[in-house]
Every structure is written in C-alpha cells, then in structure tokens.
Design a protein around this motif. Structure first.
Motif, PDB file in Angstrom:
ATOM      1  N   ILE A 139       0.819  -1.212   0.000  1.00 13.10           N
ATOM      2  CA  ILE A 139       0.000   0.000   0.000  1.00 13.10           C
ATOM      3  C   ILE A 139       0.856   1.267   0.000  1.00 13.10           C
ATOM      4  CG2 ILE A 139      -1.811   1.265   1.191  1.00 13.10           C
ATOM      5  CD1 ILE A 139      -2.668  -1.393  -0.065  1.00 13.10           C
ATOM      6  N   ALA A 140       1.946   1.270   0.741  1.00 11.46           N
ATOM      7  CA  ALA A 140       2.796   2.464   0.832  1.00 11.46           C
ATOM      8  C   ALA A 140       3.372   2.821  -0.541  1.00 11.46           C
ATOM      9  CB  ALA A 140       3.915   2.246   1.834  1.00 11.46           C
ATOM     10  N   LYS A 141       3.896   1.814  -1.239  1.00 13.33           N
ATOM     11  CA  LYS A 141       4.491   2.080  -2.551  1.00 13.33           C
ATOM     12  C   LYS A 141       3.432   2.394  -3.600  1.00 13.33           C
ATOM     13  CE  LYS A 141       8.862  -0.378  -2.009  1.00 13.33           C
ATOM     14  NZ  LYS A 141       9.783  -1.403  -2.565  1.00 13.33           N
ATOM     15  N   ILE A 142       2.254   1.782  -3.458  1.00 18.34           N
ATOM     16  CA  ILE A 142       1.166   2.074  -4.394  1.00 18.34           C
ATOM     17  C   ILE A 142       0.713   3.519  -4.234  1.00 18.34           C
ATOM     18  CG2 ILE A 142      -1.258   1.578  -4.931  1.00 18.34           C
ATOM     19  CD1 ILE A 142      -0.629  -1.372  -4.243  1.00 18.34           C
ATOM     20  N   ASP A 143       0.563   3.942  -2.988  1.00 19.30           N
ATOM     21  CA  ASP A 143       0.166   5.331  -2.725  1.00 19.30           C
ATOM     22  C   ASP A 143       1.222   6.299  -3.265  1.00 19.30           C
ATOM     23  OD1 ASP A 143      -1.623   7.284  -1.331  1.00 19.30           O
ATOM     24  OD2 ASP A 143       0.192   7.663  -0.180  1.00 19.30           O
ATOM     25  N   GLU A 144       2.462   5.938  -3.096  1.00 18.68           N
ATOM     26  CA  GLU A 144       3.567   6.773  -3.593  1.00 18.68           C
ATOM     27  C   GLU A 144       3.510   6.897  -5.116  1.00 18.68           C
ATOM     28  OE1 GLU A 144       8.368   6.228  -3.965  1.00 18.68           O
ATOM     29  OE2 GLU A 144       7.439   5.702  -2.038  1.00 18.68           O
ATOM     30  N   ILE A 146       0.862   6.556  -7.038  1.00 19.19           N
ATOM     31  CA  ILE A 146      -0.307   7.358  -7.430  1.00 19.19           C
ATOM     32  C   ILE A 146      -0.006   8.839  -7.263  1.00 19.19           C
ATOM     33  CG2 ILE A 146      -2.695   7.932  -6.818  1.00 19.19           C
ATOM     34  CD1 ILE A 146      -3.062   4.974  -6.043  1.00 19.19           C
ATOM     35  N   ARG A 147       0.604   9.190  -6.131  1.00 18.25           N
ATOM     36  CA  ARG A 147       0.938  10.598  -5.866  1.00 18.25           C
ATOM     37  C   ARG A 147       1.945  11.140  -6.892  1.00 18.25           C
ATOM     38  NH1 ARG A 147      -0.561  12.489  -0.816  1.00 18.25           N
ATOM     39  NH2 ARG A 147      -1.411  10.922   0.602  1.00 18.25           N
ATOM     40  N   GLU A 153      -5.303   6.627 -10.624  1.00 20.79           N
ATOM     41  CA  GLU A 153      -6.007   6.208  -9.409  1.00 20.79           C
ATOM     42  C   GLU A 153      -7.207   5.313  -9.708  1.00 20.79           C
ATOM     43  OE1 GLU A 153      -7.577   8.141  -5.194  1.00 20.79           O
ATOM     44  OE2 GLU A 153      -7.130   9.438  -6.911  1.00 20.79           O
ATOM     45  N   ALA A 156      -6.028   1.782  -9.985  1.00 24.46           N
ATOM     46  CA  ALA A 156      -5.720   1.245  -8.657  1.00 24.46           C
ATOM     47  C   ALA A 156      -7.005   0.838  -7.938  1.00 24.46           C
ATOM     48  CB  ALA A 156      -4.950   2.269  -7.841  1.00 24.46           C
TER      49      ALA A 156
END
Length: 242
Positions: A139-144, A146-147, A153, A156
């Motif tokens: 989740i951390a790398k996925i959020d990164e 996307i940002r 998004e 995702a």
C-alpha cells in the motif's frame, strides 16, 4: 490431522475424469520423478511433451509454499495446447468443461462453488514494472506511485475492488477479448477481481480461481510455454474434502 474421506474422493475423481472424457480430452500419465526432480506442475510438463492437443491428467503434486512449508496436492486437470494462437472455441471448451466439473463438485459437497476471474496480462500491461507491488499489495508504494502520477487512481481502485458485474469492471477499463469470451460461457456464480494472483509466471491472459466458500480449491487460465499457447485448469481434490 483432519481425516479425509477416501471413498468420496474416489467417487468424485471418477466423475470429474468422466467429464474430461466426454469433452474429448486424452488422459496422459506423467512420472512423479523426472531427472531427479519431484513433479510440482503438470502444465509445464505436458507442454514440454506434446505439440498440440487436448489433455487431462490426475496425480500428486508437491510444492514448497512461499512460507517454506511443503504442500501436497492431488490434482485433476485439463489442458488445451496449440502451436499457434488459441481460438474462441478453445476458450469456450475450457469454460464449458469447468462448468460441468463444478456441477459435479457442488453435487458432492452440497455447497456453491464460485469462480473469481482476473487477467494477469491486463494487470501487467496497465501497471508495467509496478505490477509486482500491486500483486504484493504494498500500500505504501502504491500510494507513492499514485501521488507521483505513475499510476492512474481509477486503475488502482479497479485492482482492489471485487466486481460482481462484468459491466461495472468494464466501466473502469477495456477488457481483453479472452476474458470476455471465458466469462460469457461460465454459468455458475462468478466474480471479477484483477488482484487474483497465479502461482506460476507463465500465465498471460484470463485467469480464474475456483473457490469452495473461502478456500481456493483450483486455478486455471491462459498461458504461454515454449512458444505454445494453452488454457486449462486443475482442481485439488484434497482441498475439497479437508
């Protein structure tokens, strides 16, 4: 250790193999040990030995799980292998065979089976080198990503959502023809989940998990091995009655 009902397994094994026979699959027998290696996968072995055709099989498989735990399976399965591209009729035959096998299992256990459909190739195409972090659900790398604008998004969101309706998934992205063909022929309860993960890396297209309640008792999909295309599935009998 939970006792497994051997009689029920024998009866269901006979009924599933009868389905394969009725659908025109040729049963092949492969050695458990070959070249000093214990068999861990029927699909690869069949693809190595045969150029083209429709094959079915049964027998033991031994694998080591990602957690280092040895796993024993007794698989029944079928494969359709082509030297060139698979046709619509091949995908349809796989789906229709699966329908008949599922009907036999549901009758044997008195419970509903569902098929969870995904597409390994589509996920790899959409996310590219980032596909691995999605399958690992980092989740951390996925959020990164996307940002940073590396991932849309909406894609995702589609990856993490389980769809009960194919049209809803289609509203997020254009679905390849093989998943549409396969889905249209499945008559039991089905769901769509792009996060469905294959155990082997040879899958290239539509993939599908076969679930009895929350337990995955089988898996299949479209694959490419040694420049041949194939589609098929296997059921682990030990999981059905354990």
């Amino acid at each position: 250790m939970q006792k497994i009902n051997g009689k029920k397994i024998r009866i269901l094994e006979f009924e599933i193999m009868s389905v394969f026979d009725e659908m025109g699959f040729e049963e092949v027998r492969l050695p458990m040990v070959y070249g000093g290696e214990v068999r861990e996968d029927f699909t690869t072995e069949i693809s190595k030995r045969f150029e083209e055709g429709k094959f079915c099989y049964r027998g033991g498989v031994f694998r080591i799980s990602p957690f280092g735990k040895p796993e024993e399976m007794y698989q029944l399965g079928c494969e359709i292998i082509r030297r060139k591209d698979l046709g619509y009729e091949d995908i349809s035959l796989c789906a229709e065979t699966l329908n008949s096998v599922i009907a036999k299992i549901e009758k044997a256990v008195g419970k509903e089976i569902k098929v969870v459909i995904g597409h390994y190739g589509l996920v790899k195409k959409i996310f590219g080198e980032l596909a691995e972090i999605f399958f690992k659900k980092n989740i951390a790398k996925i959020d990164e990503a996307i940002r940073a604008g590396k991932v849309d998004e909406k894609y995702a969101l589609a990856f993490f959502k389980v769809f009960s309706d194919q049209n809803e998934l289609s509203s997020f992205l254009e679905l390849p023809q093989d998943i549409l063909n396969f889905s249209s022929r499945i008559s039991c309860k089905k769901l769509f989940n792009l996060a469905e993960l294959p155990e082997k890396d040879y899958y290239t297209g539509v993939i599908f998990g076969i679930f009895l309640e929350k337990k995955r008792i089988g898996f299949g999909g479209k694959y490419s091995i040694l420049k041949k295309e194939g589609i098929g599935f296997s059921i682990n009998l030990l999981d059905i009655f354990s």
